[in-house]
Design an enzyme around this catalytic site. Structure first.
Site, short mmCIF file in Angstrom:
data_model
loop_
_atom_site.label_atom_id
_atom_site.label_comp_id
_atom_site.label_asym_id
_atom_site.label_seq_id
_atom_site.Cartn_x
_atom_site.Cartn_y
_atom_site.Cartn_z
N LYS A 85 0.85 -1.19 0.00
CA LYS A 85 0.00 0.00 0.00
C LYS A 85 0.88 1.24 0.00
O LYS A 85 2.03 1.12 0.47
CB LYS A 85 -0.96 0.01 1.18
CG LYS A 85 -0.37 -0.31 2.56
CD LYS A 85 0.80 0.43 3.10
CE LYS A 85 0.71 1.89 3.34
NZ LYS A 85 2.00 2.47 3.88
N TYR B 36 -4.17 4.25 6.57
CA TYR B 36 -4.63 3.30 7.59
C TYR B 36 -5.93 3.80 8.22
O TYR B 36 -6.84 3.02 8.51
CB TYR B 36 -3.57 3.11 8.68
CG TYR B 36 -2.36 2.32 8.22
CD1 TYR B 36 -2.26 0.96 8.48
CD2 TYR B 36 -1.33 2.93 7.53
CE1 TYR B 36 -1.16 0.23 8.06
CE2 TYR B 36 -0.22 2.21 7.11
CZ TYR B 36 -0.14 0.85 7.37
OH TYR B 36 0.95 0.14 6.94
P1 NAD Z 1 12.58 1.58 1.96
O1 NAD Z 1 13.02 2.94 1.45
O2 NAD Z 1 13.20 1.08 3.20
O3 NAD Z 1 12.79 0.49 0.81
C1 NAD Z 1 12.54 0.76 -0.55
C2 NAD Z 1 13.30 -0.23 -1.42
O4 NAD Z 1 13.14 0.16 -2.79
C3 NAD Z 1 14.82 -0.21 -1.15
O5 NAD Z 1 15.30 -1.52 -1.21
C4 NAD Z 1 15.38 0.62 -2.32
O6 NAD Z 1 16.70 0.25 -2.65
C5 NAD Z 1 14.41 0.23 -3.42
N1 NAD Z 1 14.37 1.20 -4.52
C6 NAD Z 1 14.37 0.88 -5.81
N2 NAD Z 1 14.35 1.99 -6.58
C7 NAD Z 1 14.36 3.04 -5.76
C8 NAD Z 1 14.34 4.46 -5.95
N3 NAD Z 1 14.27 4.99 -7.17
N4 NAD Z 1 14.35 5.23 -4.88
C9 NAD Z 1 14.36 4.71 -3.63
N5 NAD Z 1 14.36 3.37 -3.37
C10 NAD Z 1 14.35 2.55 -4.43
O7 NAD Z 1 11.00 1.65 2.10
P2 NAD Z 1 10.04 0.67 2.92
O8 NAD Z 1 9.72 1.28 4.23
O9 NAD Z 1 10.57 -0.71 2.89
O10 NAD Z 1 8.68 0.79 2.04
C11 NAD Z 1 8.51 0.10 0.81
C12 NAD Z 1 7.02 -0.02 0.50
O11 NAD Z 1 6.37 -0.72 1.55
C13 NAD Z 1 6.27 1.30 0.37
O12 NAD Z 1 5.30 1.18 -0.62
C14 NAD Z 1 5.58 1.47 1.72
O13 NAD Z 1 4.38 2.23 1.65
C15 NAD Z 1 5.30 0.05 2.09
N6 NAD Z 1 5.25 -0.18 3.55
C16 NAD Z 1 4.21 -0.88 4.06
C17 NAD Z 1 4.15 -1.13 5.41
C18 NAD Z 1 3.05 -1.97 5.96
O14 NAD Z 1 2.92 -2.07 7.17
N7 NAD Z 1 2.26 -2.62 5.12
C19 NAD Z 1 5.15 -0.66 6.26
C20 NAD Z 1 6.22 0.03 5.71
C21 NAD Z 1 6.26 0.27 4.34
#
Ligand code: NAD
Length: 381
Positions: free
Chosen positions: A147, A230
């Site tokens: 999401k 949420y």
């Molecule tokens: P994060 O920044 O920690 O991870 C993002 C990943 O994408 C990294 O591995 C990064 O290297 C990669 N990536 C690839 N291309 C990129 C670019 N152009 N710029 C930046 N990163 C790039 O983020 P996260 O917290 O892991 O979130 C990822 C997704 O998960 C988002 O859509 C977020 O909304 C979702 N999320 C959901 C929950 C949940 O509880 N369901 C919790 C946290 C995050």
């Protein structure tokens, strides 16, 4: 006193009960039969597990999703997609994933040639969800996408159409729909426990430090799609209705460089067809607040906290009497992944399909228009 094997000694020992067991079991074989009978009770065979490819090895994938795989009964990680090969190799070794099953964003489409992969889990920045979901279903895989589903209504519609055309399943990762506390809240509110539902207040706020995908407009960040969703989703699952109209205001402080591209805080209201009014707030600039309260004619239900991974607390208050529901905590990600594996392996429909993600993104678009124009906005159908 008695020489060995003399009748008097045997009589004495038998009388003492010492020989009783050997005498009685004289004709019973001591060794078990070498073959079990054909109708012996057998253990249940382990259920087939779907193979998962995790796309994007950021915070959520490394800290929550991959560790949760150990708790899954029907899902196992078999491939990784990452822009960082060294990190991916370490992760593959830790999770016993074949290093040949590490892909990049460029050769991602060749997942179609890996029959071990049934499902792709998109855990990338929001701006990349649409492209990687569409490429994933075109590679013949089912897709679970984080999401918010995508950056716009048009992108969501494109993802749903692509999944349909490829005859693949698409689910959006609303983990709270796969854990007991929020499911119980739905049952209680919709079951009339607090009388007719009148209003909901919901709050999801946190301090988000830079750098972070959430602070970038280009990556489709912002508090509404990240945390406000949420509150919005909870209002939709508690009422079981779609909001028809929204209002919103936002604050984007000029003296905090984190908020050059996205607002710090957004407050919004939702009007539902039954008359329920919801008031929600979300922020990237406050200490944690992750809760909701549903207020009915006869009492209120509160989940506080409602949205974190652990420690949810559910109470109902009626006529000044408070009851707490003590439920067994379940891992949200394992529940969500196993649900989708079950859908894929057993031919069921996901509880939170692409249409569920699209419904939220329609409201998010209306909220953005409302805080930009200062006007009440009707939610598009
Ligand atoms: P994060 O920044 O920690 O991870 C993002 C990943 O994408 C990294 O591995 C990064 O290297 C990669 N990536 C690839 N291309 C990129 C670019 N152009 N710029 C930046 N990163 C790039 O983020 P996260 O917290 O892991 O979130 C990822 C997704 O998960 C988002 O859509 C977020 O909304 C979702 N999320 C959901 C929950 C949940 O509880 N369901 C919790 C946290 C995050």
């Amino acid at each position: 006193m008695f020489p060995p094997d003399q009748p008097d000694r045997r009589t004495f020992l038998a009388a003492a009960g010492w020989l009783a067991s050997t005498a009685m079991s004289k004709d019973v074989p001591l060794a078990p039969p070498d073959k079990q009978s054909a109708d012996a009770k057998m253990p249940d065979p382990p259920q087939k597990k779907a193979g998962w490819a995790v796309v994007g090895l950021g915070k959520l994938a490394l800290e929550e999703i991959l560790p949760a795989c150990a708790l899954c009964k029907r899902s196992k990680p078999v491939a990784l997609v990452s822009g960082h090969p060294d990190k991916a190799k370490k992760v593959a070794a830790a999770y016993d994933i074949d290093p040949k099953a590490i892909y990049t964003y460029e050769n991602y489409d060749t997942l179609k040639d890996n029959p071990a992969v049934d499902v792709i889990y998109i855990v990338l920045p929001n701006s990349m969800h649409a492209e990687f979901t569409t490429r994933g279903v075109k590679a013949g895989k089912h897709v679970l996408c984080e999401k918010p589903m995508a950056a716009s209504v048009a992108e969501c519609e494109g993802m749903i159409a692509a999944a349909k055309a490829a005859k693949r399943k698409l689910m959006i990762a609303y983990r709270l729909r796969y854990e007991p506390f929020n499911m119980k809240a739905i049952e209680l509110v919709r079951g009339g426990e607090i009388g007719k539902l009148k209003s909901i207040t919901a709050s999801h706020c946190q301090n988000t430090e830079a750098p972070n995908i959430r602070l970038s407009r280009e990556l489709a960040g912002g508090p509404v799609g990240d945390v406000g969703i949420y509150c919005l989703n909870a209002c939709r699952y508690l009422t079981g209705e779609e909001p028809t109209e929204v209002t919103a205001i936002a604050h984007q402080p000029k003296d905090d460089s984190r908020f050059k591209e996205v607002p710090e805080s957004v407050a919004f209201t939702l009007r539902f067809p039954s008359g329920v009014i919801a008031t929600c707030d979300c922020s990237f600039g406050t200490d944690e607040s992750r809760r909701y309260r549903a207020l009915g004619a006869d009492g209120f239900l509160q989940l506080d906290p409602a949205f974190p991974y652990h420690g949810l607390r559910l109470t109902v208050q009626k006529s000044a009497k408070i009851s707490e529901y003590k439920l067994e905590e379940k891992n949200h990600f394992a529940g969500e992944m196993d649900h989708f594996s079950e859908c894929v392996l057993d031919g069921k429909d996901p509880r939170t399909p692409g249409e569920e993600g699209l419904a939220d993104v329609r409201v998010i678009a209306a909220i953005e228009e409302a805080w930009k124009t200062g006007k009440a906005v009707a939610v598009s159908k």
